[in-house]
Design a protein around this motif. Structure first.
Motif, short mmCIF file in Angstrom:
data_model
loop_
_atom_site.label_atom_id
_atom_site.label_comp_id
_atom_site.label_asym_id
_atom_site.label_seq_id
_atom_site.Cartn_x
_atom_site.Cartn_y
_atom_site.Cartn_z
N THR A 1 39.89 38.48 41.47
CA THR A 1 39.56 38.40 40.04
C THR A 1 38.96 37.07 39.62
OG1 THR A 1 41.76 37.57 39.42
CG2 THR A 1 41.47 39.97 39.52
N ASP A 2 39.10 36.06 40.48
CA ASP A 2 38.71 34.68 40.14
C ASP A 2 39.48 34.17 38.92
OD1 ASP A 2 37.28 32.39 40.81
OD2 ASP A 2 35.70 32.80 39.37
N LEU A 3 40.70 34.69 38.74
CA LEU A 3 41.61 34.21 37.72
C LEU A 3 42.79 33.51 38.39
CD1 LEU A 3 41.75 37.40 35.44
CD2 LEU A 3 40.48 35.29 34.99
N LYS A 4 43.43 32.61 37.69
CA LYS A 4 44.57 31.88 38.23
C LYS A 4 45.85 32.31 37.52
CE LYS A 4 42.22 29.45 41.15
NZ LYS A 4 42.36 29.75 42.60
N VAL A 5 46.88 32.55 38.31
CA VAL A 5 48.20 32.83 37.74
C VAL A 5 48.80 31.50 37.31
CG1 VAL A 5 50.53 33.69 38.23
CG2 VAL A 5 48.53 34.88 39.16
N GLU B 1 35.16 44.92 47.06
CA GLU B 1 36.33 44.26 46.48
C GLU B 1 37.27 45.28 45.82
OE1 GLU B 1 34.64 39.80 45.35
OE2 GLU B 1 34.23 41.48 44.00
N LYS B 2 36.69 46.27 45.17
CA LYS B 2 37.52 47.30 44.55
C LYS B 2 38.27 48.10 45.60
CE LYS B 2 36.36 49.28 40.67
NZ LYS B 2 35.69 50.06 39.59
N LEU B 3 37.64 48.34 46.74
CA LEU B 3 38.32 49.05 47.82
C LEU B 3 39.51 48.24 48.34
CD1 LEU B 3 35.22 50.40 49.79
CD2 LEU B 3 36.94 51.79 48.59
N GLU B 4 39.33 46.94 48.50
CA GLU B 4 40.43 46.09 48.97
C GLU B 4 41.55 46.04 47.93
OE1 GLU B 4 41.41 41.47 50.35
OE2 GLU B 4 39.31 42.09 50.08
N TYR B 5 41.17 45.96 46.66
CA TYR B 5 42.17 45.88 45.60
C TYR B 5 42.93 47.22 45.50
CZ TYR B 5 44.12 43.69 41.41
OH TYR B 5 44.97 43.10 40.51
N PHE B 6 42.22 48.31 45.66
CA PHE B 6 42.87 49.63 45.64
C PHE B 6 43.94 49.69 46.73
CE2 PHE B 6 43.20 54.03 47.14
CZ PHE B 6 43.49 54.70 45.96
N ASP C 1 40.66 48.85 33.21
CA ASP C 1 40.88 47.94 32.09
C ASP C 1 40.82 46.48 32.54
OD1 ASP C 1 41.23 47.71 29.38
OD2 ASP C 1 43.17 48.67 29.33
N GLY C 2 41.43 46.20 33.68
CA GLY C 2 41.41 44.83 34.20
C GLY C 2 40.04 44.41 34.66
N ASN C 3 39.37 45.29 35.40
CA ASN C 3 38.07 44.96 35.97
C ASN C 3 37.02 44.74 34.89
OD1 ASN C 3 36.26 44.75 38.35
ND2 ASN C 3 35.35 46.58 37.48
N VAL D 1 34.83 38.20 34.14
CA VAL D 1 33.51 37.60 33.92
C VAL D 1 32.51 38.22 34.88
CG1 VAL D 1 32.18 35.46 34.00
CG2 VAL D 1 34.50 35.45 33.06
N VAL D 2 32.92 38.34 36.15
CA VAL D 2 32.11 39.03 37.16
C VAL D 2 32.95 40.17 37.70
CG1 VAL D 2 30.87 38.83 39.34
CG2 VAL D 2 30.96 36.87 37.77
N PRO D 3 32.67 41.41 37.27
CA PRO D 3 33.46 42.55 37.77
C PRO D 3 33.39 42.65 39.28
CG PRO D 3 32.15 43.19 35.86
CD PRO D 3 31.69 41.82 36.26
#
Length: 559
Positions: free
Chosen positions: A314-318, A53-58, A40-42, A46-48
């Motif tokens: 994610t290239d998003l900012k908290v 990167e998914k392996l690192e996030y997992f 859902d997040g991915n 804008v750029v999945p």
């Protein structure tokens, strides 16, 4: 605002009262957490993420402690399919972690989904179809019975392919857009799916009730959850799951009230990433539990490191004001807030208090990897003496007298106001040193001497106007004798000498610190600070610093 009449309430109340959740005070245990960051997040980025990167996030999610992780929609793209196969074939999934995949109720998609799961140790296959009035009428143009047939046929196909595929599978069903569905219809379709799966104690299934779009106030969602939970078939063998989004900005409240109403599992994302305004924020939910003394069973002790990885992936900012993780959420600029926090921290030290109850701080920032210095007390033109004094004490070991804190507070606030900026701790320390410490102009202290066994008469060596000379004085003690010599030399009169001293425990070497305040004839108090390895010398330097500050406003007569 115009056009208000075109907005009607799009949700449905349960057909019977469902408000028992209101009798509960708070959530008493952590739910089962399922991260949907990688699905859902991915899909909302804008750029999945790439496969790497998914392996690192997992791995990040595993390190935090998630035991259920939705890894994607493997039939939707080759990247998601390849990612899932990499996890399984490279044995990257810990034995105590269950992966979850999403599938529509279409046979070729279900077939490819199970193909991607071959060899999985533990996996949830998540079946969904839309059930809301808007989706039925506008998108699918199907009757209720036709929508039920889609769900039931998908449920049967899950059983068929699971039996033919190597792996250990659990089933999950979501009536997508549940919040816009009539409650009796939502219940009917869930029960029809359960009748196909016939869950048992050893083979439980998940019914997931998503606020795919937030349409109501949180108490309505809780009542919907309670109603469905009270009327599900095989209830003792069903795990009731919640999947709130945040369209109305109340996703966290939806989740918390939904847990009170019988929810046992939460699907969400770190920091609320997701479509539109996002999924429910698991960081906030978990730390809200933590603030009530409930172990969230997720580890956010290094929250800033987690935030850094999240932002990079994610290239998003908290946001700076995001609960718990935001840069400024523990920061106090207001003088009254700073004073209360400083006094609260002091009270904890004095009482050796175990329970956390510091004003304005819901949890101890230290417990999630934050710091008091730089995170809590922040200094600008709105700050007060308490916060400024607390910062100097915590970082640099200065324990200013109360009136001196007030005096220094005005100095710092005026500088911040003039510069229109926040002042960093190092800048505040520099201001303090330049304003008060070991001031040598116009009169520089060099040395003093007392006779043997004589603490009442002194000779003091000073430098004034570039010339070194010796002055003498008598008093009722060493500092008073030096004080009298200085007043006589300068032709100055002041009284009400205030004095404080302590050892400076912070820094590269142990120093004695002294503070002296003197009151001029017009009532103005001048402060000085002295630092030296010798306590008496630090006291004399503090006195000279205060007198030197006074000379800027009071004429002196040198003779």
């Amino acid at each position: 605002m115009k056009n208000v009449e075109k907005y009607a309430r799009g949700y449905f109340m349960p057909p019977e009262p469902s408000m028992k959740w209101m009798e509960k005070e708070y959530v008493t245990q952590a739910p089962t957490w399922c991260s949907v960051d990688l699905r859902d997040g991915n899909q909302a980025l804008v750029v999945p993420m790439s496969l790497e990167e998914k392996l690192e996030y997992f791995q990040l999610l595993v390190n935090i402690g998630f035991k259920e992780i939705e890894v994607g929609f493997p039939a939707a793209s080759e990247t998601e399919y390849a990612f899932l196969r990499r996890l399984i074939e490279d044995n990257l999934i810990p034995d105590d972690v269950t992966i979850q995949v999403l599938t529509q109720s279409r046979e070729h998609i279900i077939e490819k989904t199970f193909e991607s799961l071959k060899g999985a140790k533990n996996a949830v296959v998540h079946l969904y179809n839309s059930t809301s009035v808007a989706q039925r009428e506008q998108v699918f143009r199907r009757s209720k019975e036709e929508i039920i047939d889609i769900a039931v046929s998908g449920a049967k196909l899950l059983k068929k392919y699971a039996a033919e595929t190597e792996g250990n599978f659990k089933f999950q069903y979501s009536p997508e857009s549940f919040t816009g569905t009539e409650m009796d219809f939502a219940l009917d379709i869930c029960n029809r799916v359960l009748d196909v799966w016939q869950p048992t104690p050893d083979n439980q299934v998940i019914i997931n009730l998503p606020a795919t779009v937030e349409l109501s106030m949180p108490h309505i969602y809780a009542s919907q959850i309670e109603y469905i939970g009270n009327h599900l078939n095989y209830r003792e063998n069903v795990i009731l799951s919640l999947h709130p989004h945040n369209d109305r900005g109340t996703g966290v409240a939806d989740a918390e009230l939904g847990l009170l109403a019988g929810g046992e599992r939460i699907e969400g994302t770190l920091f609320g990433n997701g479509e539109r305004t996002g999924n429910v924020d698991i960081v906030t939910l978990a730390l809200n539990l933590y603030s009530h003394g409930v172990d969230p069973e997720l580890n956010f002790e290094n929250l800033l490191e987690i935030k850094e990885i999240y932002e990079r992936m994610t290239d998003l900012k908290v946001h700076e004001r995001h609960p718990y993780a935001g840069k400024l959420v523990f920061a106090a600029f207001s003088g009254s807030h700073q004073d209360a926090i400083a006094k609260g921290m002091k009270w904890r030290e004095e009482k050796d208090e175990d329970r956390w109850n510091v004003p304005y701080l819901t949890i101890d920032p230290i417990d999630i990897g934050r710091e008091y210095e730089g995170d809590v007390i922040r200094i600008n033109s709105q700050s007060g003496k308490g916060g400024i004094g607390y910062l100097l004490e915590q970082q640099y070991g200065f324990e200013l007298p109360a009136k001196m804190r007030e005096n220094f507070g005005y100095v710092v606030k005026n500088i911040s106001d003039t510069l229109h900026k926040e002042l960093m701790p190092a800048e505040i320390h520099q201001i303090f040193m330049e304003e008060y410490v070991n001031i040598t102009k116009p009169v520089e202290f060099i040395d003093y001497r007392f006779g043997k066994h004589d603490d009442f008469n002194t000779k003091v060596t000073i430098r004034i106007n570039g010339e070194v000379e010796e002055i003498v004085g008598s008093g009722n003690g060493r500092l008073d004798a030096i004080n009298q010599a200085l007043q006589t030399k300068l032709g100055m009169k002041y009284n009400d000498l205030v004095y404080k001293e302590h050892a400076q425990e912070k820094g590269s070497k142990a120093n004695a610190v002294s503070y002296v305040g003197i009151t001029a004839a017009d009532g103005v108090v001048y402060w000085g600070c002295g630092i030296d390895v010798d306590i008496m010398t630090s006291s004399v330097k503090a006195l000279f610093s205060a007198v030197n500050k006074m000379t800027a406003n009071v004429p002196i007569a040198i003779y």
